[in-house]
Design a protein around this motif. Structure first.
Motif, PDB file in Angstrom:
ATOM      1  N   ILE A  93       0.846  -1.200   0.000  1.00 16.54           N
ATOM      2  CA  ILE A  93       0.000   0.000   0.000  1.00 16.54           C
ATOM      3  C   ILE A  93       0.879   1.247   0.000  1.00 16.54           C
ATOM      4  O   ILE A  93       0.647   2.193  -0.759  1.00 16.54           O
ATOM      5  CB  ILE A  93      -0.960   0.015   1.211  1.00 16.54           C
ATOM      6  CG1 ILE A  93      -1.994  -1.100   1.097  1.00 16.54           C
ATOM      7  CG2 ILE A  93      -1.636   1.364   1.361  1.00 16.54           C
ATOM      8  CD1 ILE A  93      -3.021  -0.908   0.005  1.00 16.54           C
ATOM      9  N   ILE A  94       1.904   1.263   0.843  1.00 21.24           N
ATOM     10  CA  ILE A  94       2.808   2.412   0.893  1.00 21.24           C
ATOM     11  C   ILE A  94       3.467   2.626  -0.466  1.00 21.24           C
ATOM     12  O   ILE A  94       3.490   3.742  -0.990  1.00 21.24           O
ATOM     13  CB  ILE A  94       3.858   2.246   2.013  1.00 21.24           C
ATOM     14  CG1 ILE A  94       3.167   2.345   3.384  1.00 21.24           C
ATOM     15  CG2 ILE A  94       4.976   3.286   1.879  1.00 21.24           C
ATOM     16  CD1 ILE A  94       4.058   2.037   4.565  1.00 21.24           C
ATOM     17  N   LYS A  95       3.964   1.555  -1.061  1.00 16.66           N
ATOM     18  CA  LYS A  95       4.625   1.648  -2.368  1.00 16.66           C
ATOM     19  C   LYS A  95       3.681   2.210  -3.421  1.00 16.66           C
ATOM     20  O   LYS A  95       4.076   3.066  -4.222  1.00 16.66           O
ATOM     21  CB  LYS A  95       5.118   0.263  -2.784  1.00 16.66           C
ATOM     22  CG  LYS A  95       5.694   0.190  -4.190  1.00 16.66           C
ATOM     23  CD  LYS A  95       6.092  -1.227  -4.559  1.00 16.66           C
ATOM     24  CE  LYS A  95       4.949  -2.136  -4.863  1.00 16.66           C
ATOM     25  NZ  LYS A  95       4.263  -1.999  -6.112  1.00 16.66           N
ATOM     26  N   ASN A  96       2.449   1.767  -3.424  1.00 20.18           N
ATOM     27  CA  ASN A  96       1.511   2.154  -4.473  1.00 20.18           C
ATOM     28  C   ASN A  96       0.766   3.456  -4.208  1.00 20.18           C
ATOM     29  O   ASN A  96       0.141   3.982  -5.116  1.00 20.18           O
ATOM     30  CB  ASN A  96       0.494   1.040  -4.714  1.00 20.18           C
ATOM     31  CG  ASN A  96       1.121  -0.175  -5.348  1.00 20.18           C
ATOM     32  OD1 ASN A  96       2.095  -0.072  -6.082  1.00 20.18           O
ATOM     33  ND2 ASN A  96       0.580  -1.342  -5.053  1.00 20.18           N
ATOM     34  N   ALA A  97       0.809   3.979  -2.999  1.00 15.25           N
ATOM     35  CA  ALA A  97       0.024   5.178  -2.687  1.00 15.25           C
ATOM     36  C   ALA A  97       0.864   6.411  -2.379  1.00 15.25           C
ATOM     37  O   ALA A  97       0.352   7.518  -2.430  1.00 15.25           O
ATOM     38  CB  ALA A  97      -0.905   4.894  -1.505  1.00 15.25           C
ATOM     39  N   ARG A  98       2.129   6.252  -2.096  1.00 10.20           N
ATOM     40  CA  ARG A  98       2.912   7.392  -1.607  1.00 10.20           C
ATOM     41  C   ARG A  98       3.146   8.496  -2.632  1.00 10.20           C
ATOM     42  O   ARG A  98       3.323   9.646  -2.262  1.00 10.20           O
ATOM     43  CB  ARG A  98       4.229   6.932  -1.006  1.00 10.20           C
ATOM     44  CG  ARG A  98       5.202   6.416  -2.028  1.00 10.20           C
ATOM     45  CD  ARG A  98       6.503   6.062  -1.394  1.00 10.20           C
ATOM     46  NE  ARG A  98       7.325   5.395  -2.393  1.00 10.20           N
ATOM     47  CZ  ARG A  98       8.401   4.745  -2.112  1.00 10.20           C
ATOM     48  NH1 ARG A  98       8.815   4.667  -0.870  1.00 10.20           N
ATOM     49  NH2 ARG A  98       9.084   4.179  -3.056  1.00 10.20           N
ATOM     50  N   SER A  99       3.145   8.174  -3.920  1.00 14.38           N
ATOM     51  CA  SER A  99       3.423   9.197  -4.930  1.00 14.38           C
ATOM     52  C   SER A  99       2.281   9.383  -5.916  1.00 14.38           C
ATOM     53  O   SER A  99       2.448  10.084  -6.908  1.00 14.38           O
ATOM     54  CB  SER A  99       4.656   8.829  -5.744  1.00 14.38           C
ATOM     55  OG  SER A  99       5.673   8.323  -4.975  1.00 14.38           O
TER      56      SER A  99
END
Length: 151
Positions: free
Chosen positions: A55-61
């Motif tokens: 989730i962090i990888k896909n939502a942070r940017s």
């Protein structure tokens, strides 16, 4: 194809193909946030967002839809808290207005959110906790974008 298999395939498609507003990871964060805000009953003074690495990888940017190009996990969570309607599922922030976008941008500068990594095997895991005074709420999603497993 047997009728039983056909119906099974149709059921799987109905579960998997749901309308979503943009990239599903920030939308799932906004959904959890809107739900937690509704439960809290007041606007939060603090938002703690725990997410799986995926989730962090896909939502942070990623740009959060309907926010005037705001990006990231914090923007997703604050948008859900400010303007979200959890009854709309993955279209939770479909009706964000200009005033709400300004409010979200202002709150992003106020360090309202804290993001933490959940270290487990689930690819999709979000725990959204909100605090206002001595009250708090918590919403947990796991495995699918709107699967609330704990409130």
């Amino acid at each position: 194809m047997e009728a039983k298999n056909y119906q099974h395939y149709i059921q799987i498609l109905k579960e998997e193909l749901v309308p979503a507003l943009g990239c599903t990871e920030p939308i799932a964060i906004a959904y959890a946030s809107a739900k937690a805000r509704e439960i809290l009953g007041d606007f939060p003074e603090q938002i703690i967002i725990e997410c799986s690495g995926n989730i962090i990888k896909n939502a942070r940017s990623v740009v959060v839809p309907n926010t005037g190009n705001l990006t990231g996990i914090e923007a997703s969570a604050i948008t859900g808290a400010v303007a979200g309607d959890s009854s709309k599922g993955l279209e939770v922030i479909e009706n964000v207005n200009e005033e709400q976008i300004k409010q979200v941008a202002s709150l992003l500068e106020a360090t309202l959110c804290k993001v933490k990594l959940i270290e487990n095997d689930a690819n999709l895991h979000i725990i959204m906790e909100m605090v206002a005074g001595d009250q708090s709420s918590l919403v947990e999603l796991i495995h699918t974008h709107t699967n609330v497993c704990r409130i």
